[in-house]
Scaffold this motif. Structure first.
Motif, PDB file in Angstrom:
ATOM      1  N   ILE A 146       0.862  -1.120  -0.019  1.00  0.00           N
ATOM      2  CA  ILE A 146      -0.102  -0.062   0.138  1.00  0.00           C
ATOM      3  C   ILE A 146       0.894   1.179  -0.038  1.00  0.00           C
ATOM      4  O   ILE A 146       1.779   1.383   0.830  1.00  0.00           O
ATOM      5  N   CYS A 147       0.718   2.066  -0.842  1.00  0.00           N
ATOM      6  CA  CYS A 147       1.561   3.371  -0.918  1.00  0.00           C
ATOM      7  C   CYS A 147       0.601   4.573  -0.858  1.00  0.00           C
ATOM      8  O   CYS A 147      -0.396   4.876  -1.294  1.00  0.00           O
ATOM      9  N   ASP A 148       0.841   5.609   0.146  1.00  0.00           N
ATOM     10  CA  ASP A 148       0.556   6.673   0.538  1.00  0.00           C
ATOM     11  C   ASP A 148       1.101   7.719  -0.556  1.00  0.00           C
ATOM     12  O   ASP A 148       2.078   8.010  -0.525  1.00  0.00           O
ATOM     13  N   ASN A 149       0.147   8.268  -1.615  1.00  0.00           N
ATOM     14  CA  ASN A 149       0.764   8.934  -2.573  1.00  0.00           C
ATOM     15  C   ASN A 149       0.020  10.561  -2.298  1.00  0.00           C
ATOM     16  O   ASN A 149       0.260  11.220  -3.179  1.00  0.00           O
ATOM     17  N   THR A 150      -0.164  10.950  -1.256  1.00  0.00           N
ATOM     18  CA  THR A 150      -0.786  12.148  -0.849  1.00  0.00           C
ATOM     19  C   THR A 150       0.145  13.314  -1.347  1.00  0.00           C
ATOM     20  O   THR A 150      -0.254  14.376  -1.800  1.00  0.00           O
ATOM     21  N   THR A 151       1.328  13.222  -0.973  1.00  0.00           N
ATOM     22  CA  THR A 151       2.386  14.342  -1.334  1.00  0.00           C
ATOM     23  C   THR A 151       2.379  14.699  -2.941  1.00  0.00           C
ATOM     24  O   THR A 151       2.884  15.805  -2.883  1.00  0.00           O
ATOM     25  N   LEU A 152       2.427  13.641  -3.660  1.00  0.00           N
ATOM     26  CA  LEU A 152       2.583  14.066  -5.294  1.00  0.00           C
ATOM     27  C   LEU A 152       1.359  13.854  -6.118  1.00  0.00           C
ATOM     28  O   LEU A 152       1.523  14.350  -7.083  1.00  0.00           O
ATOM     29  N   THR A 153       0.127  13.284  -5.556  1.00  0.00           N
ATOM     30  CA  THR A 153      -1.035  13.082  -6.390  1.00  0.00           C
ATOM     31  C   THR A 153      -0.565  12.410  -7.584  1.00  0.00           C
ATOM     32  O   THR A 153       0.577  12.111  -8.084  1.00  0.00           O
ATOM     33  N   PHE A 213      -1.409  20.534   4.326  1.00  0.00           N
ATOM     34  CA  PHE A 213      -0.587  21.028   3.116  1.00  0.00           C
ATOM     35  C   PHE A 213      -1.489  21.280   1.877  1.00  0.00           C
ATOM     36  O   PHE A 213      -2.486  20.315   1.588  1.00  0.00           O
ATOM     37  N   GLY A 214      -0.982  21.590   0.926  1.00  0.00           N
ATOM     38  CA  GLY A 214      -1.406  21.470  -0.583  1.00  0.00           C
ATOM     39  C   GLY A 214      -2.283  22.340  -1.067  1.00  0.00           C
ATOM     40  O   GLY A 214      -2.958  22.370  -2.040  1.00  0.00           O
ATOM     41  N   GLY A 215      -2.802  23.327  -0.182  1.00  0.00           N
ATOM     42  CA  GLY A 215      -3.760  24.381  -0.517  1.00  0.00           C
ATOM     43  C   GLY A 215      -3.098  25.627  -1.429  1.00  0.00           C
ATOM     44  O   GLY A 215      -2.045  25.519  -1.665  1.00  0.00           O
ATOM     45  N   VAL A 216      -4.081  26.259  -1.695  1.00  0.00           N
ATOM     46  CA  VAL A 216      -3.747  27.514  -2.663  1.00  0.00           C
ATOM     47  C   VAL A 216      -2.950  28.429  -2.234  1.00  0.00           C
ATOM     48  O   VAL A 216      -2.190  29.392  -2.540  1.00  0.00           O
ATOM     49  N   HIS A 217      -2.938  28.663  -0.707  1.00  0.00           N
ATOM     50  CA  HIS A 217      -2.108  29.466   0.218  1.00  0.00           C
ATOM     51  C   HIS A 217      -0.907  28.778   0.794  1.00  0.00           C
ATOM     52  O   HIS A 217      -1.173  27.710   1.251  1.00  0.00           O
ATOM     53  N   SER A 218       0.272  29.295   0.504  1.00  0.00           N
ATOM     54  CA  SER A 218       1.569  28.495   1.238  1.00  0.00           C
ATOM     55  C   SER A 218       1.364  28.472   2.552  1.00  0.00           C
ATOM     56  O   SER A 218       0.693  29.413   3.285  1.00  0.00           O
ATOM     57  N   SER A 219       1.710  27.467   3.011  1.00  0.00           N
ATOM     58  CA  SER A 219       1.520  27.071   4.626  1.00  0.00           C
ATOM     59  C   SER A 219       3.007  26.629   5.185  1.00  0.00           C
ATOM     60  O   SER A 219       3.647  25.967   4.163  1.00  0.00           O
ATOM     61  N   THR A 252      -8.006  15.618   0.856  1.00  0.00           N
ATOM     62  CA  THR A 252      -7.979  17.135   1.628  1.00  0.00           C
ATOM     63  C   THR A 252      -6.732  17.913   1.109  1.00  0.00           C
ATOM     64  O   THR A 252      -7.154  19.485   1.056  1.00  0.00           O
ATOM     65  N   LYS A 253      -5.722  17.421   0.633  1.00  0.00           N
ATOM     66  CA  LYS A 253      -4.690  18.409   0.442  1.00  0.00           C
ATOM     67  C   LYS A 253      -4.822  18.956  -1.040  1.00  0.00           C
ATOM     68  O   LYS A 253      -5.582  19.437  -1.258  1.00  0.00           O
ATOM     69  N   SER A 254      -4.005  18.805  -1.974  1.00  0.00           N
ATOM     70  CA  SER A 254      -3.758  19.382  -3.110  1.00  0.00           C
ATOM     71  C   SER A 254      -4.733  18.814  -4.122  1.00  0.00           C
ATOM     72  O   SER A 254      -5.185  19.501  -5.017  1.00  0.00           O
ATOM     73  N   MET A 255      -5.315  17.756  -4.081  1.00  0.00           N
ATOM     74  CA  MET A 255      -6.348  17.174  -4.909  1.00  0.00           C
ATOM     75  C   MET A 255      -7.595  18.015  -4.917  1.00  0.00           C
ATOM     76  O   MET A 255      -8.009  18.576  -5.890  1.00  0.00           O
ATOM     77  N   ALA A 256      -8.085  18.238  -3.589  1.00  0.00           N
ATOM     78  CA  ALA A 256      -9.176  19.290  -3.460  1.00  0.00           C
ATOM     79  C   ALA A 256      -8.615  20.569  -3.638  1.00  0.00           C
ATOM     80  O   ALA A 256      -9.304  21.566  -4.361  1.00  0.00           O
ATOM     81  N   GLY A 257      -7.597  21.093  -2.829  1.00  0.00           N
ATOM     82  CA  GLY A 257      -6.784  22.345  -2.946  1.00  0.00           C
ATOM     83  C   GLY A 257      -7.128  23.375  -2.530  1.00  0.00           C
ATOM     84  O   GLY A 257      -6.423  24.661  -2.551  1.00  0.00           O
TER      85      GLY A 257
END
Length: 377
Positions: A169-176, A324-330, A195-200
């Motif tokens: 199983i691979c968590d691919n959240t950071t790269l999409t 992480f992954g939103g339009v606002h840098s955090s 929740t992260k960059s996919m929805a964004g």
């Protein structure tokens, strides 16, 4: 080895439009219903809101295009991870998880799965292959690791685990799926916190599971149905809307991160930095072979905890926040959550702001912290 290819995003944007009848809405409708009109036998019709929803169906169709595999959506990334683990493990099985990956996955495994008789083992990402994988039923990977950004050779590990009789199983959240396609390298299941960059837009909790194994897919779908671990249609609609701008957002975020990482690496206030796109990064060679993009996350360390806090809290174009992954840098100091990192370690998520404005804000904040005393608070 499989070619590093990204999804066809033009086709993706018109997935729904290709099957519309005259007069139907181009935007995905939101179906907010727990019940369906169902006279007679249920057959294959939608029957109950815990089992099916037309908004989910369209979302999963879109996710399947991105992953090139059947997908199931969930109400959060951890819900997706839970479904993948609970659907593939039983009492007496052995599970391997990264010791330096997302800490909630470790807690779920050690505090809950262990109570049901699953033996849980941990290894640091840098030593993940040490000892091999014989006897492990499930091997859970994170690559890049969160927050350290160390990489694992997915193809080699997937092959070794399969030869040993286990699944990966691979968590691919950071790269999409736009940055990395784990299933193309032999991984059995992909999980993601959408929740992260996919929805964004930092306004919805969602996640998904993708697999090309029909037996695993059915097991995960059954888990969702009977556990009730389902997303709300509003959140599914928000994720679908976010996916339509993912390509544009992700491209800008990755391009900006690459430029900012180069500049941060040369700044005297930065003690160390990790970004797979840097030629000096220890993971760069592997990243070039299995990643489509180098991502938008940068990890770097300042001299002291006080400096890290000052940088995060005073930079006018940074939001001090977890996730992480939103339009606002955090950004955030990950040590505050118990991660085994330097107290001055910062995980930076690059957003969609103009990159030169971002660098100006970062430069000003780094200049301020450079003038602060170096004694840790």
């Amino acid at each position: 080895m499989t070619q590093r290819t990204s999804p066809n995003m033009g086709e993706f944007l018109h997935l729904r439009g290709q099957n519309l009848s005259k007069g139907e809405p181009i935007a995905l409708p939101l179906v907010q219903s727990s019940m369906y009109h169902l006279p007679g036998l249920p057959e294959d019709f939608p029957n109950y809101g815990r089992v099916s929803n037309p908004t989910w169906t369209q979302l999963e169709h879109a996710l399947a295009h991105l992953e090139a595999a059947p997908c199931l959506c969930f109400p959060s990334g951890m819900a997706a991870i839970s479904a993948a683990l609970f659907a593939t493990l039983k009492a007496g099985d052995r599970l391997l998880v990264p010791a330096d990956g997302y800490y909630v996955t470790r807690i779920l495994s050690s505090q809950f799965l262990a109570k049901f008789g699953v033996e849980v083992f941990e290894r640091d990402t840098a030593e993940f292959t040490t000892g091999g994988f014989e006897g492990f039923n499930v091997v859970f990977l994170e690559t890049p690791s969160n927050p350290g950004l160390d990489l694992l050779d997915m193809s080699a590990i997937a092959s070794a685990v399969r030869d040993a009789g286990g699944i990966t199983i691979c968590d691919n959240t950071t790269l999409t799926p736009l940055g990395q396609r784990p299933l193309d390298y032999g991984i059995d299941i992909v999980v993601s916190s959408d929740t992260k960059s996919m929805a964004g837009h930092s306004d919805a909790l969602m996640g998904h599971v993708a697999t090309r194994n029909a037996e695993i897919f059915n097991a995960v779908e059954e888990w969702r149905k009977f556990s009730g671990c389902i997303p709300g249609p509003q959140e599914a609609w928000l994720l679908h809307r976010g996916l339509e701008t993912l390509d544009v957002r992700y491209d800008r975020m990755c391009n900006s991160a690459a430029l900012l990482a180069e500049r941060l690496a040369k700044h005297p206030a930065v003690k160390s930095i990790r970004f797979p796109g840097l030629e000096t990064d220890p993971a760069h060679a592997l990243a070039k072979t299995q990643q489509i993009r180098f991502g938008f996350l940068i990890s770097f360390t300042l001299e002291t905890e006080a400096q890290a806090e000052e940088f995060i809290n005073s930079c006018k174009l940074l939001r001090p926040a977890t996730s992480f992954g939103g339009v606002h840098s955090s950004a955030e100091r990950r040590a505050r959550w118990g991660d085994a990192v330097d107290p001055a370690f910062i995980r930076l998520s690059v957003g969609c702001e103009p990159v030169e404005e971002l660098w100006q804000a970062f430069s000003e904040a780094l200049e301020r912290v450079s003038k602060e005393p170096t004694v840790s608070s």
